[in-house]
Design a protein around this motif. Structure first.
Motif, PDB file in Angstrom:
ATOM      1  N   ASP A 269     -68.260   1.597   4.837  1.00  0.00           N
ATOM      2  CA  ASP A 269     -69.348   2.734   4.803  1.00  0.00           C
ATOM      3  C   ASP A 269     -70.439   2.316   3.891  1.00  0.00           C
ATOM      4  OD1 ASP A 269     -67.965   2.806   2.491  1.00  0.00           O
ATOM      5  OD2 ASP A 269     -68.246   4.712   1.861  1.00  0.00           O
ATOM      6  N   PRO A 270     -71.497   1.446   4.501  1.00  0.00           N
ATOM      7  CA  PRO A 270     -72.564   1.030   3.994  1.00  0.00           C
ATOM      8  C   PRO A 270     -73.219   1.899   2.876  1.00  0.00           C
ATOM      9  CG  PRO A 270     -72.690   0.119   6.142  1.00  0.00           C
ATOM     10  CD  PRO A 270     -71.496   1.297   5.963  1.00  0.00           C
ATOM     11  N   HIS A 271     -73.793   1.719   1.721  1.00  0.00           N
ATOM     12  CA  HIS A 271     -74.510   2.781   1.078  1.00  0.00           C
ATOM     13  C   HIS A 271     -75.924   2.342   1.150  1.00  0.00           C
ATOM     14  CE1 HIS A 271     -70.518   3.181  -1.228  1.00  0.00           C
ATOM     15  NE2 HIS A 271     -70.378   3.830  -0.462  1.00  0.00           N
ATOM     16  N   ILE A 272     -76.727   3.497   1.492  1.00  0.00           N
ATOM     17  CA  ILE A 272     -78.215   3.053   1.644  1.00  0.00           C
ATOM     18  C   ILE A 272     -78.894   4.489   1.230  1.00  0.00           C
ATOM     19  CG2 ILE A 272     -79.925   2.574   3.329  1.00  0.00           C
ATOM     20  CD1 ILE A 272     -78.062   1.169   5.118  1.00  0.00           C
ATOM     21  N   GLY A 273     -80.112   4.223   0.800  1.00  0.00           N
ATOM     22  CA  GLY A 273     -80.701   5.359   0.585  1.00  0.00           C
ATOM     23  C   GLY A 273     -80.692   6.456   1.694  1.00  0.00           C
ATOM     24  N   PRO A 725     -73.219   6.836   1.625  1.00  0.00           N
ATOM     25  CA  PRO A 725     -72.515   6.237   2.880  1.00  0.00           C
ATOM     26  C   PRO A 725     -73.433   6.571   3.833  1.00  0.00           C
ATOM     27  CG  PRO A 725     -70.824   7.464   1.704  1.00  0.00           C
ATOM     28  CD  PRO A 725     -72.006   7.713   0.999  1.00  0.00           C
ATOM     29  N   SER A 726     -74.126   5.448   4.552  1.00  0.00           N
ATOM     30  CA  SER A 726     -75.158   5.621   5.576  1.00  0.00           C
ATOM     31  C   SER A 726     -74.244   5.808   6.984  1.00  0.00           C
ATOM     32  CB  SER A 726     -75.985   4.254   5.702  1.00  0.00           C
ATOM     33  OG  SER A 726     -75.322   3.085   5.817  1.00  0.00           O
ATOM     34  N   CYS A 727     -73.236   5.589   6.914  1.00  0.00           N
ATOM     35  CA  CYS A 727     -72.402   5.898   8.054  1.00  0.00           C
ATOM     36  C   CYS A 727     -70.819   5.858   7.503  1.00  0.00           C
ATOM     37  CB  CYS A 727     -72.491   5.271   9.279  1.00  0.00           C
ATOM     38  SG  CYS A 727     -72.006   3.334   8.844  1.00  0.00           S
ATOM     39  N   ARG A 728     -70.021   6.405   8.323  1.00  0.00           N
ATOM     40  CA  ARG A 728     -68.491   6.080   7.759  1.00  0.00           C
ATOM     41  C   ARG A 728     -67.795   5.750   9.145  1.00  0.00           C
ATOM     42  NH1 ARG A 728     -68.964  11.494   5.338  1.00  0.00           N
ATOM     43  NH2 ARG A 728     -69.507  10.950   3.004  1.00  0.00           N
ATOM     44  N   ARG A 729     -67.145   4.393   9.089  1.00  0.00           N
ATOM     45  CA  ARG A 729     -66.701   3.750  10.272  1.00  0.00           C
ATOM     46  C   ARG A 729     -65.239   3.370  10.047  1.00  0.00           C
ATOM     47  NH1 ARG A 729     -68.327  -1.364  10.496  1.00  0.00           N
ATOM     48  NH2 ARG A 729     -67.587  -1.382  12.705  1.00  0.00           N
ATOM     49  N   ILE A 730     -64.394   3.849  11.194  1.00  0.00           N
ATOM     50  CA  ILE A 730     -63.087   3.547  10.970  1.00  0.00           C
ATOM     51  C   ILE A 730     -62.420   2.970  12.249  1.00  0.00           C
ATOM     52  CG2 ILE A 730     -60.556   4.252  10.704  1.00  0.00           C
ATOM     53  CD1 ILE A 730     -61.588   6.508   9.004  1.00  0.00           C
ATOM     54  N   GLN A 768     -66.425  15.521   7.961  1.00  0.00           N
ATOM     55  CA  GLN A 768     -65.849  15.437   9.235  1.00  0.00           C
ATOM     56  C   GLN A 768     -66.046  14.132   9.877  1.00  0.00           C
ATOM     57  OE1 GLN A 768     -67.329  19.096  11.009  1.00  0.00           O
ATOM     58  NE2 GLN A 768     -65.798  20.153   9.654  1.00  0.00           N
ATOM     59  N   TYR A 769     -65.654  13.833  11.000  1.00  0.00           N
ATOM     60  CA  TYR A 769     -65.589  12.662  11.742  1.00  0.00           C
ATOM     61  C   TYR A 769     -66.039  12.847  13.407  1.00  0.00           C
ATOM     62  CZ  TYR A 769     -64.079  10.307   7.748  1.00  0.00           C
ATOM     63  OH  TYR A 769     -63.932   9.633   6.397  1.00  0.00           O
ATOM     64  N   ARG A 770     -66.584  11.956  14.182  1.00  0.00           N
ATOM     65  CA  ARG A 770     -66.491  12.056  15.600  1.00  0.00           C
ATOM     66  C   ARG A 770     -65.904  10.838  16.324  1.00  0.00           C
ATOM     67  NH1 ARG A 770     -70.171   8.630  16.834  1.00  0.00           N
ATOM     68  NH2 ARG A 770     -72.188   8.563  15.563  1.00  0.00           N
ATOM     69  N   ARG A 771     -65.458  10.868  17.365  1.00  0.00           N
ATOM     70  CA  ARG A 771     -64.821   9.618  17.973  1.00  0.00           C
ATOM     71  C   ARG A 771     -66.060   8.699  18.541  1.00  0.00           C
ATOM     72  NH1 ARG A 771     -61.302  10.997  22.714  1.00  0.00           N
ATOM     73  NH2 ARG A 771     -61.012   8.703  22.884  1.00  0.00           N
ATOM     74  N   LYS A 772     -65.708   7.419  18.327  1.00  0.00           N
ATOM     75  CA  LYS A 772     -66.426   6.344  18.875  1.00  0.00           C
ATOM     76  C   LYS A 772     -65.905   5.904  20.190  1.00  0.00           C
ATOM     77  CE  LYS A 772     -67.616   3.261  15.769  1.00  0.00           C
ATOM     78  NZ  LYS A 772     -67.654   2.118  14.865  1.00  0.00           N
TER      79      LYS A 772
END
Length: 792
Positions: A269-273, A725-730, A768-772
């Motif tokens: 989860d890269p942290h960006i403004g 978090p500029s996105c959350r990826r799993i 919450q999340y969504r599928r990739k």
């Protein structure tokens, strides 16, 4: 009466026409996701399937066609963001925003990033492979196809500016800004130099700077007014910047030995403004040569993070110290020269013109030494007796980020990714890796400067030669871990080192997130994706609880044991709405810093230190060690103790909180004062704000927890989140195609009438999340639109 009826009919007709034309105009603002059109540069037809969140899934017969299509559709959704981002590094924002961004443009002109871009393009032309160039140039051609024939975003129309083509210089300017944007050295080194030279080693020792203050010599003295100006230049330049900076990040990769499935689980989860549109643009590409689901920056052709069906790569900021400031020795009789290694050298100069929309052009004289650009010109003017230049790895090494990101995108195995990571000179990045074969890895990717043993790189150095960088460590000596026996790798922007080296200097963030990540990972050896989702949302900081308990103990010894003290004593460090403790603790943190630091530093230097990673690292020692000199208020005749300052800070904090929130502590909710609004560049105008900004949302969490919601400590008691978090990826390598997940802070599109402008914002705020999706059958089940682009 007939004339009244005719007037009413006329009014109705005019109203209907106005509504019709308004509808036609507004409908033009919505991007067309169902296009059937020719893109003449294609070699064969391509298809784009849009899923229910507007993520494009590109199918092409070859890589250049795929990236040409990507450039076109990326511009369709994010052209305005591309426009802003390409203008920051060369200092060209004032051409579209006017005098409001003049300070930012001046700062970046003095940085001379355009000159670095010129050299980077020459290196690109000489070293990048034909295949990589084909991808880059196809992407740019796709953007320019949209610039030429696509609808003009409303931001261009409001500001009255024209669309213009993009080129390879724009790509490198995007890289230059993103490489610089975290820039903690500018905020930290001048004020640390001031503390060292003006206050002494006892004050410096209380701050967590990881140097031996008993042996480190102070290398240089800089006048206090220039120290203040240098420290203030970055925040002023970055304030209100229409594209956010990089900040930090989390990532961990768990080996199959510690997962329920026996396969690797990857998270990042890269942290960006925060901003609107959000930083990342997601896209999935399928060609006979490539299957890649990636996250892209506006105007940059290659994914910075992403996954294939075989492996996943993520990034966090390494936070190594790759910037030094040098005080140059000058002679007033020869102001255009400086002394270096036994001889007088000419200061290099060139003139630069900033075009200002609605105003007169500004002429700047840019100067540089062997170390780099003269930054004191930006803060004090050309006649300053103190001449401070900046040395930065990015400007002294070959820029190979395009080669690195292309090689990662097309990698076949872990060794290919490691080879690509070795190309990254700056910014320093932690490259995280996991794959379907069970491999996990982490590499600290940077060209780390070798400095003389006597140098403390946190201070402003002597420019006469003896403090100069000696060379660079080889990549093989960087910190890294490949398939470690403990079964995971992680990064949280914390200090890292090899066993055979001392700690390397940097502007690392506190250990809080790192310790929490390790604590949670070590607690389980049956990890699943659901558990990983929960971990990415963790909002507990045990270190905050330790400090709160210390404060409550001190207050108890002073016979203060009210409801506020009890809440601090019982708090476990969770930044939720279950207790008033988070509100009290954050207010106490601010009040303690004010009472401890302002008397020695003054208000401006205090503000600068307050926003550094250094002060965050120092919280525990600063607030719990009762012996350091910061406790004493030097402006009084008495010698204040730790108890005196904590008691005073608590009383003031509770008084302010009761005025703000009322006397009933049970009604205090952390989320009521901790809010997130995603700001658009035009949303700074109050009239346009409701249309362009997204939010606000009340949220929990905080600084330096895993779900890192960053805010500044402001006196008004409201804490507006500015980054996270500029996105959350799993990615689950037991089922890459069916059990990989993501979320963006707002949405995929930057077009205000797009249904995907903010369709993920509420989901993001709720965790919450969504599928990739990667399989065509799954994509077609949720497909909302389809575009087909023909070669003729």
């Amino acid at each position: 009466m007939k004339w009244i009826k005719r007037i009413l009919i006329l009014v109705a007709v005019l109203l209907a026409l106005a509504l019709l034309f308004g509808w036609i105009y507004v409908s033009r603002l919505e991007p067309d996701y169902s296009e059937y059109r020719a893109l003449p540069a294609l070699n064969a037809d391509t298809e784009v399937l849009y899923d229910d969140y507007g993520i494009p899934h590109i199918y092409a017969d070859n890589n250049p066609d795929a990236f040409h299509t990507l450039g076109y559709i990326h511009a369709k959704d994010r052209l305005w963001q591309m426009e802003v981002l390409r203008r920051i590094a060369p200092g060209r924002l004032s051409e579209i925003f006017g005098a409001s961004t003049l300070g930012t443009d001046k700062f970046f002109r003095h940085m001379q990033l355009s000159q670095t871009t010129e050299r980077a393009v020459e290196h690109y032309e000489a070293t990048v492979s034909a295949d990589a160039k084909a991808v880059v140039e196809s992407y740019l051609a796709g953007i320019n196809e949209y610039v030429k024939n696509g609808a003009t975003p409303i931001e261009y129309q409001i500001l009255g500016i024209e669309k213009t083509p993009f080129d390879i210089y724009d790509v490198h300017n995007v890289m230059g800004y993103m490489a610089f944007s975290f820039a903690m050295a500018h905020k930290t080194e001048p004020v640390v130099s001031y503390i060292a030279s003006e206050l002494g080693e006892d004050y410096l020792a209380a701050l967590d700077i990881h140097v031996d203050t008993s042996t480190t010599q102070i290398q240089s003295y800089v006048a206090p007014d220039l120290t203040e100006a240098l420290s203030m230049s970055i925040p002023k330049a970055m304030d209100g910047l229409p594209h956010p900076p990089l900040i930090g990040s989390n990532s961990w990769v768990i080996s199959g030995d510690r997962t329920a499935s026996g396969e690797v689980i990857f998270s990042n989860d890269p942290h960006i403004g925060f901003s609107q549109p959000a930083v990342w643009y997601e896209a999935h590409i399928e060609t006979p040569e490539l299957s890649l689901y990636g996250n892209y920056l506006a105007g940059y052709p290659l994914a910075q993070v992403g996954h294939t069906r075989h492996f996943s790569v993520g990034l966090t900021m390494y936070e190594n110290d790759d910037i030094d400031f040098y005080k140059e020795r000058t002679d007033p009789a020869h102001p255009d020269q400086y002394y270096h290694n036994g001889e007088w050298k000419d200061i290099e100069t060139e003139m630069s013109t900033i075009k200002v929309k609605g105003g007169e052009n500004i002429e700047l004289k840019l100067r540089s030494t062997i170390h780099g650009p003269v930054m004191s010109d930006e803060t004090k003017g050309l006649n300053s007796e103190e001449l401070i230049s900046m040395w930065w790895t990015y400007q002294h090494r070959d820029v190979d980020l395009i080669r690195a990101t292309y090689q990662i995108s097309t990698a076949k195995n872990m060794q290919d990714v490691q080879a690509a990571a070795s190309l990254i000179a700056a910014p320093g990045l932690n490259v995280m890796y996991g794959d379907v074969e069970g491999n996990i890895a982490w590499w600290a990717s940077a060209h780390r400067p070798i400095r003389p043993d006597h140098v403390n790189s946190k201070l402003i150095l002597r420019g006469t030669g003896e403090d100069d960088v000696l060379g660079f460590y080889p990549f093989a000596e960087n910190p890294m871990a490949i398939n470690p026996p403990w079964g995971y790798v992680y990064s949280a922007n914390n200090q890292s080192a090899r066993e055979d080296q001392q700690n390397y200097p940097g502007y690392y963030l506190p250990e809080d997130r790192a310790e929490r990540i390790v604590e949670i990972l070590e607690s389980d050896d049956q990890w699943t994706v659901d558990k990983t989702k929960e971990m990415l949302l963790d909002e507990k900081n045990p270190n905050s609880a330790k400090i709160a308990h210390h404060i409550s103990d001190i207050l108890a010894t002073a016979n203060v044991n009210d409801e506020g003290v009890k809440s601090l004593a019982n708090w476990d460090g969770s930044y939720d709405d279950e207790s008033p403790a988070p509100i009290i603790y954050i207010k106490m943190t601010l009040q303690l810093m004010k009472e401890m630091l302002i008397d020695e530093l003054g208000i401006e230097k205090y503000k600068m230190l307050k926003e550094t990673h250094l002060i965050k690292r120092s919280f525990y020692s600063l607030f719990t060690d009762g012996d350091h000199p910061w406790w004493d208020n030097v402006e009084t005749s008495d010698k204040e103790s730790q108890t005196d300052i904590i008691l005073s800070a608590y009383q003031k904090s509770m008084s302010e909180l009761e005025s703000q929130l009322g006397n009933d502590l049970s009604s205090w909710r952390w989320s009521s004062v901790h809010t997130l609004e995603h700001g658009h560049a035009l949303g700074q105008n109050e009239t346009l704000r409701p249309y362009f900004n997204v939010g606000p949302f009340e949220i929990t969490s905080s600084n330096e927890v895993i779900n890192n919601m960053l805010f500044q400590l402001d006196d008004d008691g409201s804490y507006e989140v500015h980054g996270g978090p500029s996105c959350r990826r799993i990615v689950d390598f037991a089922d890459v195609k069916g059990n990989s997940w993501s979320i963006l802070p707002t949405g995929q599109s930057g077009r205000i009438m797009s249904p995907h402008y903010k369709d993920q914002a509420e989901m993001y705020a709720k965790g919450q999340y969504r599928r990739k999706l990667m399989d065509r059958a799954d994509i077609e089940e949720v497909m909302t639109d389809k575009s087909v682009f023909s070669a003729q």
